[in-house]
Design an enzyme around this catalytic site. Structure first.
Site, short mmCIF file in Angstrom:
data_model
loop_
_atom_site.label_atom_id
_atom_site.label_comp_id
_atom_site.label_asym_id
_atom_site.label_seq_id
_atom_site.Cartn_x
_atom_site.Cartn_y
_atom_site.Cartn_z
N ARG A 1 29.45 -16.72 30.38
CA ARG A 1 29.49 -18.19 30.50
C ARG A 1 29.82 -18.65 31.92
O ARG A 1 30.85 -18.36 32.49
CB ARG A 1 30.44 -18.80 29.47
CG ARG A 1 31.89 -18.56 29.66
CD ARG A 1 32.67 -19.15 28.49
NE ARG A 1 32.39 -18.44 27.26
CZ ARG A 1 33.31 -17.84 26.52
NH1 ARG A 1 34.57 -17.90 26.86
NH2 ARG A 1 32.99 -17.19 25.42
N ASP B 1 21.65 -21.16 18.76
CA ASP B 1 22.34 -20.23 17.85
C ASP B 1 23.86 -20.29 17.95
O ASP B 1 24.56 -19.79 17.08
CB ASP B 1 21.87 -18.79 18.08
CG ASP B 1 22.15 -18.29 19.50
OD1 ASP B 1 22.77 -19.03 20.28
OD2 ASP B 1 21.76 -17.15 19.83
N HIS B 2 24.38 -20.93 18.98
CA HIS B 2 25.83 -20.96 19.18
C HIS B 2 26.47 -22.22 18.58
O HIS B 2 27.35 -22.15 17.75
CB HIS B 2 26.16 -20.90 20.68
CG HIS B 2 26.22 -19.52 21.24
ND1 HIS B 2 25.15 -18.66 21.20
CD2 HIS B 2 27.22 -18.84 21.86
CE1 HIS B 2 25.49 -17.51 21.77
NE2 HIS B 2 26.74 -17.60 22.19
N ARG C 1 33.55 -8.31 20.11
CA ARG C 1 34.75 -8.63 20.89
C ARG C 1 35.89 -9.00 19.97
O ARG C 1 35.68 -9.69 18.98
CB ARG C 1 34.47 -9.77 21.88
CG ARG C 1 33.56 -9.32 23.01
CD ARG C 1 33.20 -10.41 23.98
NE ARG C 1 32.33 -9.82 25.01
CZ ARG C 1 31.39 -10.48 25.68
NH1 ARG C 1 31.19 -11.76 25.43
NH2 ARG C 1 30.66 -9.87 26.58
#
Length: 642
Positions: free
Chosen positions: A535, A64-65, A379
């Site tokens: 991450r 999905d990234h 964010r």
């Protein structure tokens, strides 16, 4: 004394330790999730551990990234993840199936289960009544192998929601209010547990919006009860059999309690450049808007998308505004296409993106120079959008959609009647984009492209740790600063040597060169160092560059755990004023490092350059101490299996 909801789930999964706040515990993990930005590394680490098949109840790998395939790198990573998961018993959610947290909520999450994910927004699952925690990839790899997850027993903060939201006020406004009250570090060491009569008016997707952004508080996780509303959601997903009622005891005790009156809330926005820089939309005023982006794991549910579609129907996006919309899953996109809502969005002038993270992680749709971008994301750190000069405001889908039409930041209460949308009694269910793993015993060839490089592994802690100060940074340094994650760099998530050229460059463009020239050294940080994404690359890349330790005023939870897992010393100043005495290139030496770490006492570091001793602390459990001495979790895990 009764138990609260978080304590009940922890009790039922407790492997070791006592449920006393501040003590280390370990819990059994039922489910794991990964995404492709962190997943490649997690599966490389799982392979290195050497366990042939996952031992969880269900593990899912999502793509999905990194879905923008401008070169071979992302596609190669996807092929690696698909083949390695098939071999080891993990389900594979194909590109286009949706954002991991949205899909997991829809199709796989189970109330009362524990979920560990290599993504900081894994707590989204708390909207379903799960104990869902974000962690580094190596922690997830160990959990997939059947190992427990270790954490410090959090305090539990109860947030009682009273009343009911007024029209045009959204779940996003609730979590923005919580962030306004607690700040981006106010949830550190805590689980946020929601209760009160106000939760009865919140659907599961709305609850998930709130638990999703609990990550921005620094909280371990956030959770709602599993009640009749949870049951109706799971029933509509064809999963009524997964439901179990989960409520706190009537005499449950909490470490902290906050009350929020939903009736009093107004539309809010987080102003640049922090999720806790919150003000009322009406106070900010009608600033000109250049871009509106709707979606992300925070606000991409069917409920959110239908509200947006109803606002846009029959209207036209302002000519000065670029509006992009990314439905959170194939299920959502398919339902919008079937009921005509997608046509309403397109007719209004929206640009429809694929069901993926997209702009939220800087994968496309960077705003123009000096733009004001309204985003329904979680964010708004400086530069995260892909444009350093952009000013990003975090808002609800309602504020975003109305402002896209007016061309200025608009309080939606001025717009007329609020759209009413009900949760469907039956969702469209089609899991054809989820690939089951190969049956046990079937041979699967794991395909590795040329971009997939070995990850760095530390060595045992030497008795003398020394190095120069390579960089000195301020408060609230994010993992976006430490390891940028934009569209140009995301394709190289499996190539640590390449990524090392960009480590901490948003703070100092010369850092990678300086680290290499000096053979590594130390990073000096302020308060809440390492906030943001889970991450692991923000620890692995400094490890590759030879970073021995980070001395900071305080750390964000996940990043501190990732540093320990990599064998990098996470040290905190005993006296924060010592931060001011350290300069660039100061030579720091920790003598008798092994005995100092073993002692559990404050550690003395000599600043040879300034001829001064600095006292620092390292907060480690006995197990974490052994991990640091071994040079990281992978070395420690291998030792245990010898």
């Amino acid at each position: 004394m009764g138990l609260n909801l978080a304590q009940k789930i922890i009790r039922d999964h407790l492997v070791s330790g006592e449920m006393v706040a501040g003590k280390e515990i370990s819990i059994k993990i039922d489910q794991t999730l990964t995404q492709d930005s962190t997943g490649t590394m997690a599966y490389l680490q799982f392979e290195a551990i050497g366990i042939p098949r996952v031992k969880t109840k269900k593990s899912v790998a999502y793509i999905d990234h990194n879905t923008l395939q401008a070169g071979f790198e992302n596609a190669d990573d996807h092929k690696y993840i698909q083949t390695v998961t098939s071999k080891h018993g993990i389900y594979f959610s194909r590109p286009g199936n949706g954002i991991c947290h949205q899909v997991h909520l829809e199709r796989f999450g189970v109330p009362g289960m524990t979920l560990l994910g290599s993504d900081s927004h894994t707590p989204t699952g708390g909207g379903l009544g799960m104990l869902a925690i974000g962690a580094g990839g190596l922690d997830v790899a160990v959990a997939m192998g059947g190992g427990p997850y270790y954490l410090t027993m959090p305090k539990v903060c109860k947030i009682e929601l009273k009343g009911k939201l007024k029209p045009w006020v959204a779940a996003k406004d609730i979590i923005l209010e919580v962030l306004r009250i607690l700040s981006v570090k106010g949830g550190v060491g805590k689980i946020i547990e929601y209760s009160g009569e106000g939760i009865k008016s919140l659907t599961v997707p709305e609850r998930a919006t709130i638990t999703n952004m609990g990550a921005e508080l620094g909280a371990t996780t956030s959770i709602f009860p599993s009640d009749e509303i949870t049951y109706e959601f799971l029933k509509a997903q064809g999963r009524a059999g997964d439901w179990v009622e989960l409520l706190p005891d009537s005499d449950a005790e909490y470490d902290e309690e906050i009350t929020i009156d939903l009736n009093a809330l107004e539309p809010l926005a987080a102003k640049p450049h922090s999720p806790d820089n919150v003000d009322k939309v009406k106070n900010i005023g009608k600033i000109k808007v250049d871009q509106v982006a709707i979606g992300s794991c925070t606000n991409s549910s069917y409920l959110d998308m239908m509200k947006v579609a109803k606002i846009l129907k029959g209207k036209t996006v302002h000519p000065d505004v670029s509006l992009v919309i990314a439905p959170g899953s194939k299920q959502v996109l398919n339902m919008l296409a079937q009921n005509g809502a997608l046509a309403d969005m397109v007719a209004a002038g929206a640009r429809i993106l694929e069901s993926a993270c997209g702009p939220c992680i800087g994968m496309g749709q960077a705003p123009c120079s000096d733009a004001v971008s309204l985003r329904t994301f979680n964010r708004n750190f400086e530069g995260r959008s892909g444009t350093v000069s952009a000013k990003v405001y975090l808002v609800s889908p309602e504020v975003a959609a109305v402002s896209a039409i007016t061309g200025v930041l608009t309080d939606p209460r001025e717009f007329g009647e609020a759209p009413a949308v009900d949760i469907p009694s039956e969702f469209l269910i089609n899991d054809n984009m989820v690939v089951a793993p190969a049956p046990e015993g079937v041979e699967v060839e794991v395909v590795r492209g040329p971009n997939i490089r070995p990850f760095p592994v530390n060595v045992e802690l030497p008795d003398v740790v020394k190095g120069k100060v390579l960089i000195k940074v301020g408060d609230n340094i994010t993992t976006d600063h430490i390891m940028p994650s934009n569209a140009k760099l995301l394709p190289f998530r499996s190539n640590i040597p390449y990524l090392s050229e960009f480590c901490l460059t948003p703070c100092d463009a010369e850092f990678p060169k300086r680290a290499k020239e000096n053979g590594g050294g130390f990073i000096i940080g302020g308060v809440n160092y390492g906030q943001g994404s889970s991450r692991e690359h923000a620890a692995l890349v400094p490890l590759y560059l030879g970073v021995k330790g980070v001395i900071a005023k305080s750390f964000a939870r996940i990043h501190m755990a990732n540093l320990i897992n990599s064998g990098i010393l996470p040290l905190t100043f005993d006296n924060e004023q010592d931060y001011d005495t350290i300069g660039m290139y100061d030579e720091l030496v920790m003598e008798d490092a092994i005995s100092q770490i073993k002692s559990g006492n404050p550690i003395i570091i000599k600043n040879v350059t300034k001829e001064k001793e600095i006292k620092v602390n390292i907060s480690l459990s006995e197990r974490q101490r052994e991990i640091i001495l071994a040079g990281g979790l992978l070395n420690y895990t291998r030792k245990l299996s010898e």
